[in-house]
Motif scaffolding. Structure first.
Motif, short mmCIF file in Angstrom:
data_model
loop_
_atom_site.label_atom_id
_atom_site.label_comp_id
_atom_site.label_asym_id
_atom_site.label_seq_id
_atom_site.Cartn_x
_atom_site.Cartn_y
_atom_site.Cartn_z
N GLY A 103 0.81 -1.21 0.00
CA GLY A 103 0.00 0.00 0.00
C GLY A 103 0.84 1.26 0.00
O GLY A 103 0.50 2.25 -0.68
N VAL A 104 1.95 1.25 0.74
CA VAL A 104 2.84 2.42 0.76
C VAL A 104 3.45 2.65 -0.62
O VAL A 104 3.54 3.79 -1.10
CB VAL A 104 3.94 2.23 1.83
N VAL A 105 3.87 1.58 -1.28
CA VAL A 105 4.46 1.71 -2.62
C VAL A 105 3.41 2.19 -3.61
O VAL A 105 3.69 3.05 -4.46
CB VAL A 105 5.08 0.37 -3.06
N VAL A 106 2.20 1.64 -3.53
CA VAL A 106 1.11 2.09 -4.41
C VAL A 106 0.84 3.58 -4.21
O VAL A 106 0.64 4.33 -5.17
CB VAL A 106 -0.15 1.25 -4.18
N ARG A 107 0.83 4.01 -2.96
CA ARG A 107 0.63 5.44 -2.68
C ARG A 107 1.71 6.29 -3.35
O ARG A 107 1.43 7.36 -3.91
CB ARG A 107 0.63 5.68 -1.18
N ASP A 108 2.96 5.82 -3.28
CA ASP A 108 4.04 6.57 -3.91
C ASP A 108 3.87 6.66 -5.42
O ASP A 108 4.23 7.66 -6.04
CB ASP A 108 5.39 5.91 -3.60
N VAL A 109 3.32 5.58 -6.02
CA VAL A 109 3.09 5.60 -7.46
C VAL A 109 1.98 6.60 -7.81
O VAL A 109 2.09 7.37 -8.77
CB VAL A 109 2.73 4.20 -7.97
N LEU A 110 0.92 6.60 -7.02
CA LEU A 110 -0.21 7.49 -7.28
C LEU A 110 0.08 8.93 -6.89
O LEU A 110 -0.51 9.87 -7.45
CB LEU A 110 -1.45 6.98 -6.54
#
Length: 463
Positions: A432-439
């Protein structure tokens, strides 16, 4: 003007807070000192200490040569390894040839490494004295100890390769290799199996791609897939990165070269075994197709918590879960406001594979470790995830101790199942943290250090 170099005491909030104990973060205008102890050399030294401590931690088992799986102390001492057992159980102790004379459920390069190591044991005359004075069983145990020592040395070398590749993938973040070098997962899992060889090849493949060497990247992916299948998962993220590249035509041309060279490299090492021992070569694929929910997997936890809830054949569930995760990753990559980095998508792809796979052995988390260090190089985030992973390593060995000694259960089936659930939750949190960084690219700690400083500098963006 020289591009700034990421300094952990200034770039990472956790390290910055800890640095107050020794005088505070390095100054923003401080020039990097020219000294022998560079970030890479420090990381290599730390990795050497880490794997050495892991070898010391294996001594309770090594002293007995991993003689018997029913030995409770092996599990409670947290020093189990497949290496010595497979030396005796897959015919190497009896001078049998892998795939042709003895069954082996591993891809061909892993088998080749095992076979070469077995020849090394013979060449070193590891048990000449023991064999003269003891029976063959005792000699095989002594040989397997030497087999483990040689394998441990190879895995230590692979760990150093991973440190170098991780440190150099983003040139302006040379300290990121330390996140792998100092990891407790490396200490606990380096010598369980041969996974670090595949991890090293995958890390080098990512480095090669970011240096715009698509053929080298493909060859390394193909060889990695011939050790452990998971490096093939890098091909999907490479394609997605190419689709979002500002120079799409050139990036897609490189992607074709990477795919082609991966296929050629994988075929080059597999075809001789296919022709020489077709039945032995097929065993890896048949073994994985036929296995049911196994230790560590989400499916194994579900079966422990709700017996009978899973169908006899779970492959459709595994396939469905994998396709669903793939669709989500593709949608994320194509819809993100900025082109995602290769390390971010690679981390998500390997994490998705582990979450839906039929088995999730403790050492499989090494697959994620360098990817996590590149995708989200924050001490706090990686520490939270790894604390749970360490708890899982302890839990699974103690759970297995109870399976071999039912009268003295340390971790019950229910407790072990919930530990798997906690492990899944920790990985999903990091995902989830990595996905947030992508978005939200502004939250990505790496992006400021990969933005091209000159027009056409595509290499930096692709990291």
């Amino acid at each position: 003007m020289t591009d700034p170099i990421a300094t952990p005491s200034r770039d990472d909030p956790t390290v910055a807070a800890a640095s107050e104990w020794i005088g505070g973060p390095v100054g923003r205008r401080a020039a990097p000192a020219r000294r022998w102890w560079t970030p890479l050399r420090i990381a290599l030294a730390v990795a050497s200490v880490t794997v050495a401590l892991g070898f010391v931690a294996d001594q309770p088992c090594r002293s007995d040569g991993w003689a018997d799986r029913s030995d409770r102390s092996m599990w409670t001492s947290l020093c189990y390894s497949d290496v010595a057992f497979l030396y005796r159980e897959r015919g190497f102790a009896d001078d049998q040839l892998a795939y042709r004379e003895a069954s082996l459920e591993y891809p061909v390069l892993t088998g080749a490494v095992m076979q070469a190591t077995a020849y090394g044991v013979d060449a070193l005359g590891a048990v000449s004295d023991v064999a003269a004075e003891a029976g063959r069983a005792e000699a095989a145990v002594a040989e397997s100890r030497r087999f483990f020592d040689l394998t441990a040395a190879l895995m230590a070398l692979c760990a150093l390769v991973v440190v170098v590749a991780t440190s150099r993938t983003v040139p302006r973040r040379p300290w990121d290799g330390m996140l792998f070098a100092a990891s407790p997962l490396l200490l606990l899992s380096a010598t369980i199996n041969w996974d670090l060889l595949a991890v090293a090849l995958a890390a080098l493949a990512i480095l090669a791609w970011t240096r715009e060497r698509p053929v080298a990247a493909g060859v390394l992916i193909g060889l990695g897939a011939a050790v452990k299948l998971y490096p093939v998962l890098l091909l999907g993220p490479i394609l997605l990165v190419a689709l979002r590249d500002p120079e799409r035509r050139a990036a897609l041309r490189d992607t074709v070269l990477t795919f082609a060279s991966a296929i050629v490299a994988w075929g080059a090492v597999n075809l001789p075994v296919v022709l020489w021992a077709p039945d032995g070569w097929r065993m890896f694929f048949e073994f994985n197709a036929e296995r049911s929910a196994d230790f560590g997997s989400t499916w194994y936890a579900a079966d422990l918590l709700w017996p009978g809830v899973l169908p006899d054949e779970i492959d459709p569930l595994v396939l469905g879960g994998g396709v669903f995760a793939l669709v989500l990753i593709v949608a994320l990559a194509l819809a993100s406001p900025e082109p995602p980095r290769l390390a971010q998508l690679a981390f998500l792809a390997v994490a998705a594979f582990l979450l839906v796979n039929k088995v999730w052995s403790p050492q499989y988390s090494l697959w994620l470790l360098p990817l996590a260090a590149l995708a989200r190089p924050r001490v706090r985030d990686l520490a939270i995830w790894q604390v749970v992973e360490v708890a899982y390593v302890v839990g699974v060995w103690w759970y297995l101790a109870g399976l071999f000694d039912p009268e003295n259960v340390l971790v019950s089936g229910q407790s072990y199942a919930w530990l798997i659930v906690l492990r899944v939750a920790a990985l999903l949190w990091l995902v989830g943290v990595v996905v947030r960084d992508v978005l939200r690219p502004g939250r990505d700690p790496v992006r400021p250090f990969t933005t091209p400083s000159r027009p056409g500098e595509r290499t930096a963006v692709a990291t």
